[in-house]
Structure formats: C-alpha cells, structure tokens
Design an enzyme around this catalytic site. Sequence first.
Site, short mmCIF file in Angstrom:
data_model
loop_
_atom_site.label_atom_id
_atom_site.label_comp_id
_atom_site.label_asym_id
_atom_site.label_seq_id
_atom_site.Cartn_x
_atom_site.Cartn_y
_atom_site.Cartn_z
N ARG A 51 0.80 -1.22 0.00
CA ARG A 51 0.00 0.00 0.00
C ARG A 51 0.83 1.27 0.00
NH1 ARG A 51 -3.12 -3.87 1.70
NH2 ARG A 51 -1.15 -4.45 2.61
N HIS A 129 5.57 6.11 11.34
CA HIS A 129 5.01 5.94 9.98
C HIS A 129 4.04 7.11 9.73
CE1 HIS A 129 3.66 4.26 6.33
NE2 HIS A 129 3.41 3.02 6.69
C1 NCD Z 1 1.97 -0.90 8.12
C2 NCD Z 1 3.48 -0.72 8.22
O1 NCD Z 1 4.19 -0.91 7.22
O2 NCD Z 1 3.91 -0.35 9.28
N1 NCD Z 1 1.54 -1.10 6.80
C3 NCD Z 1 1.28 -0.02 6.01
O3 NCD Z 1 2.13 0.80 5.73
N2 NCD Z 1 0.01 0.16 5.61
C4 NCD Z 1 1.44 -1.90 9.06
C5 NCD Z 1 2.03 -3.28 9.04
O4 NCD Z 1 2.90 -3.61 8.24
O5 NCD Z 1 1.56 -4.08 9.85
#
Ligand code: NCD
Length: 308
Positions: A51, A129
């Site tokens: 994503r 993030h």
């Molecule tokens: C998350 C991440 O990479 O921290 N995913 C994301 O970016 N949508 C959550 C995860 O990997 O569990």
Amino acid sequence: MRHLIDILDLSKEEIDELVETASDIIADPSKYEDACRHKILATLFFEPSTRTRLSFESAMLSLGGEVLGFSEAQSSSAAKGESVADTIRTVSCYSDIIAMRHPKEGAPFVASRVAEVPVINAGDGGHNHPTQTLTDLLTIHREKGRFDDLTIGVCGDLKFGRTVHSLISAMSRYKNVKFVLISPDELKLPSYIKKDVMQKNGMEYYETADLEEKMKDLDILYMTRVQRERFFNEEDYLRLKDSYILTLDKLETAKKDLCIMHPLPRVNEISTEVDGDPRAAYFRQVKNGRYIRMALILKLLKEAENEH
Ligand code: NCD
C-alpha cells in the site's frame, strides 16, 4: 528544506490544510491531473510494502508526475554496502522528492540531513510511519467528522507497531482523546511513548489484554498485525500471532457508529466476516492513503520550489 520524518513535523493547521486539499482532490481529481507535470518522485523501499509504495506511486502519477525507485534493498547498491547517505545524495540528483522506507529506526532522518530534495519517511523500523497517520487522520475526518472527543482502542502489536506510535503522537494534540491500549503483556506500548507523549499531554489511557472489555466505549477500533519481522525468535511470534481475532460476535456490545480501522496488511486479526459490516472502514482507509499522499506531495514540492 522541508521534510516529513515525524508526524509532529506538521502543525495542526497544516494537517487541517492537507485534509482539506485531499477532500478537494476526492471531489474533483481532474483539477489536479497536471499539478506535478515533469516532477519525479523516487520511492526507495528497503523493506516490503504494498500500500505505502503503490499509493505513493499512484498519487504521483495522478498528479501528472513520474516515478522511479526500487522495492527491495537487494536490487539497489545497498547490497554492495553503500551507505544510506550516499544513496540519498545520488537519488537527489535524479528526483524532486523522495519517499523512503527502511528497517532501521532513524534512517529517513539521516537521509533528510544530506538530501537536496524533500524526504518523506514511509516507515522506519518499529518507530514511526507519518504518512500512514495522515491516511488515518483523513479516514477519521471522513468517518467521524472530528478529531476531538474520541475514545480510540488500539489493539495488537503496540510495541513494534509504528503506525500506532505515530497515531498516538498525532492525536495527543486534540481535546478529550482517550486511548484504550489492548495488547498481550509482551507487546505493550513502549513506556517512552506513554511518558513523553501521553502523560506529558495529559492524555487519558487504559491498558488491558482483553479486546472486549471496553468495546462498548470505543468510537474507533484500530486493529494491527503482530510484526513478525521485528521479533528475535519465531517461537514468540507463533505464540502471540493470533492473540486477537475480531469477529462479528466480539462486536456485539460495540457502538452502531464504531469505526473499525487497520493499516493493513491483515494476517488473522480481523475475520473476513467483518468486511461486510458498514463499520469496517479499512478498505476506505486504503483509498484515502492515495489522496492524502497527493496532498502531501503537492505541499512539499510547492515549499521546495519557494526555497529556490
Ligand atoms: C503498516 C506498516 O508498514 O507499518 N503497513 C502499512 O504501511 N500500511 C502496518 C504493518 O505492516 O503491519
């Protein structure tokens, strides 16, 4: 040069502006289709992603820009022993903006010190993030219409889950936001976040190992995956991986307007029978990720242009 390394690099007002721009894009995407013509986004992913990388790429293409990059460290010169700093200096020569994911906490910050173009942290280890949090904020805005007066349950791997860390930081600036922290004992929220973010801002929180205990009080339930890649041994992962599985039964006492979120990927945390419930917002959340990243790219490129 303006970068986005931590969600608190953006003021509350700037977050409102980004949400407003994203909402305007959703209402009329054609208005923005040439906004980044001849601009290049580099996506440097030293860790797996679906994503985050694809939404960044989709966002830039939807703005009329171009995209280059790599999706695994093995296919870059990192495999030959090149430092992050040298990779970034190089990619700064080929692009106008960089989105970077790295397994090491702080790597995007190091990158931002040497980059000549804006750097966006697309996830650094078990730390932060911020663009997932922007996605989450746009989702909360669209689903609940407010950032104040919310009781948010976060469930799963609160220790290594970087999306939870950034979300708590972001929400610490709003009024009357309470958190219910649901995790097994081994995967509790790190104490530095409880101390430096929650207690410092007078945020109320309640820790429990029981997913259903406070279900009836929640406005938002944010489920997360147990972060296998951060574990030191597979046995611990196997023991903890199925600690929580959200089913329709467990939602029995939940509010009718609960908003169920998940940054995805899900492994087992949400039974697919929940997907059809109108409260399941996680695929709408995915869509929001593209629009808020369009708004972010626009903002950072505009600021970089004004610098020159
Ligand atoms: C998350 C991440 O990479 O921290 N995913 C994301 O970016 N949508 C959550 C995860 O990997 O569990």
